[in-house]
Write a protein that holds these residues in place. Structure first.
Motif, mmCIF file in Angstrom:
data_model
loop_
_atom_site.group_PDB
_atom_site.id
_atom_site.type_symbol
_atom_site.label_atom_id
_atom_site.label_comp_id
_atom_site.label_asym_id
_atom_site.label_seq_id
_atom_site.Cartn_x
_atom_site.Cartn_y
_atom_site.Cartn_z
ATOM 1 N N PRO A 27 -23.715 44.676 23.548
ATOM 2 C CA PRO A 27 -24.933 43.904 23.284
ATOM 3 C C PRO A 27 -24.700 42.391 23.199
ATOM 4 C CG PRO A 27 -24.716 45.737 21.741
ATOM 5 C CD PRO A 27 -23.426 45.640 22.471
ATOM 6 N N ALA A 28 -23.607 41.964 22.582
ATOM 7 C CA ALA A 28 -23.411 40.538 22.302
ATOM 8 C C ALA A 28 -22.259 39.911 23.069
ATOM 9 C CB ALA A 28 -23.186 40.337 20.803
ATOM 10 N N ASP A 29 -21.404 40.721 23.682
ATOM 11 C CA ASP A 29 -20.220 40.188 24.351
ATOM 12 C C ASP A 29 -20.149 40.556 25.822
ATOM 13 O OD1 ASP A 29 -18.429 39.023 22.007
ATOM 14 O OD2 ASP A 29 -19.325 40.883 21.281
ATOM 15 N N GLY A 30 -21.251 41.007 26.386
ATOM 16 C CA GLY A 30 -21.308 41.295 27.800
ATOM 17 C C GLY A 30 -20.401 42.432 28.232
ATOM 18 N N VAL A 31 -19.982 42.377 29.491
ATOM 19 C CA VAL A 31 -19.080 43.392 30.021
ATOM 20 C C VAL A 31 -17.677 43.135 29.492
ATOM 21 C CG1 VAL A 31 -17.966 44.268 32.107
ATOM 22 C CG2 VAL A 31 -20.424 43.847 32.095
ATOM 23 N N GLN A 32 -17.086 44.166 28.905
ATOM 24 C CA GLN A 32 -15.739 44.070 28.361
ATOM 25 C C GLN A 32 -14.874 45.166 28.988
ATOM 26 O OE1 GLN A 32 -14.333 41.898 26.234
ATOM 27 N NE2 GLN A 32 -16.199 40.684 25.994
ATOM 28 N N PRO A 33 -13.715 44.780 29.584
ATOM 29 C CA PRO A 33 -12.786 45.779 30.107
ATOM 30 C C PRO A 33 -11.784 46.180 29.032
ATOM 31 C CG PRO A 33 -12.060 43.608 30.765
ATOM 32 C CD PRO A 33 -13.297 43.410 29.919
ATOM 33 N N GLY A 34 -11.277 47.374 29.133
ATOM 34 C CA GLY A 34 -10.266 47.821 28.183
ATOM 35 C C GLY A 34 -9.488 49.006 28.725
ATOM 36 N N PHE A 35 -8.251 49.135 28.259
ATOM 37 C CA PHE A 35 -7.401 50.249 28.654
ATOM 38 C C PHE A 35 -7.465 51.335 27.593
ATOM 39 C CE2 PHE A 35 -3.259 52.437 28.358
ATOM 40 C CZ PHE A 35 -3.265 53.061 29.603
ATOM 41 N N VAL A 36 -7.813 52.545 28.022
ATOM 42 C CA VAL A 36 -7.892 53.685 27.109
ATOM 43 C C VAL A 36 -6.676 54.576 27.356
ATOM 44 C CG1 VAL A 36 -9.226 55.689 26.363
ATOM 45 C CG2 VAL A 36 -10.408 53.610 27.112
ATOM 46 N N ARG A 37 -5.807 54.640 26.369
ATOM 47 C CA ARG A 37 -4.641 55.508 26.479
ATOM 48 C C ARG A 37 -5.099 56.972 26.435
ATOM 49 N NH1 ARG A 37 0.320 53.729 25.760
ATOM 50 N NH2 ARG A 37 -0.471 51.894 24.640
ATOM 51 N N GLY A 38 -4.625 57.771 27.385
ATOM 52 C CA GLY A 38 -5.059 59.162 27.454
ATOM 53 C C GLY A 38 -6.492 59.315 27.914
#
Length: 243
Positions: A27-38
């Motif tokens: 909602p407040a930080d736009g598109v955020q990428p992240g690595f999900v372990r497993g």
């Protein structure tokens, strides 16, 4: 960096043997990428599905580093994957969001509109009930990216009355009297984009023609154009539903 937020899963890509890189709209930080372990595990696969609403926690040591992401499911829309039309709509809306929005820039209106669209797809008894919301979402995304259409007055006469067309060049509305002999070169402007409310199938397809034209011309270019294939699959299914 630590960010704890609600998020809509928009894209998931396998990374390494078991992990996944996820792009989610917040909602407040736009598109955020992240690595999900497993992220490709049996436990997390049903969570990391496009359209799902999750509680997300991003952690990284520096702003330049890809954040580690952990998620908890809030709302699952996995059951809709068995419905071809609903599944195609979710795939298109989330793919469009993932490939067009720059990372880290807030788009609170788009977040609210996307969640509203996904909720409508989930709850509506028929596609016609949410297809107009899809047109509005595409229109809003164009506007938020700086390619908004001007539907407030006629480009030729300045009147706000009897607006019936959109110029494919300028993206501005045109009235019937202002169109004159050029009406066949313009795109039909459906009334629901001006007055709101429900829309018939013909109006919905007129709206999708307008947004599709400007998305293809101004936003989905070069490698991003590949995502238009998912829109074509959706349009094919919508035409069958509206036949």
């Amino acid at each position: 960096m630590r960010l704890l937020t609600e998020a809509i899963i928009c894209a998931v890509r396998a990374h390494g043997e078991h992990g996944a890189i996820v792009r989610a709209l917040t909602p407040a930080d736009g598109v955020q990428p992240g690595f999900v372990r497993g992220g490709r595990s049996r436990r997390l696969k049903p969570v990391l599905m496009a359209g799902n609403l999750v509680q997300a926690e991003y952690r990284s040591r520096t702003d330049e580093q890809l954040a580690q992401l952990s998620v908890e499911l809030t709302v699952s829309r996995g059951a809709l994957l068995s419905e071809p039309l609903a599944s195609a709509a979710i795939d298109w809306a989330t793919s469009l969001t993932a490939v067009t929005l720059p990372e880290g820039q807030p788009y609170p209106r788009l977040y609210a509109a996307l969640e509203g669209l996904l909720a409508a797809i989930e709850a509506a008894p028929s596609a016609r009930a949410w297809a107009a919301a899809l047109v509005r979402y595409e229109l809003l995304l164009l506007s938020e990216l700086g390619y908004g259409l001007d539907l407030s007055e006629c480009a030729a006469t300045g009147t706000s009355e009897d607006l019936a067309f959109v110029s494919p060049k300028s993206g501005r509305a045109v009235s019937r009297s202002g169109a004159g002999a050029y009406a066949d070169r313009l795109m039909t402007l459906p009334p629901f984009l001006l007055a709101g409310g429900a829309a018939e199938w013909g109006d919905i397809f007129d709206g999708l023609r307008i947004t599709g034209h400007f998305l293809g011309r101004d936003v989905l270019i070069e490698r991003q154009a590949e995502v238009l294939a998912s829109r074509e699959r959706l349009l094919t299914r919508l035409r069958r539903a509206g036949a």
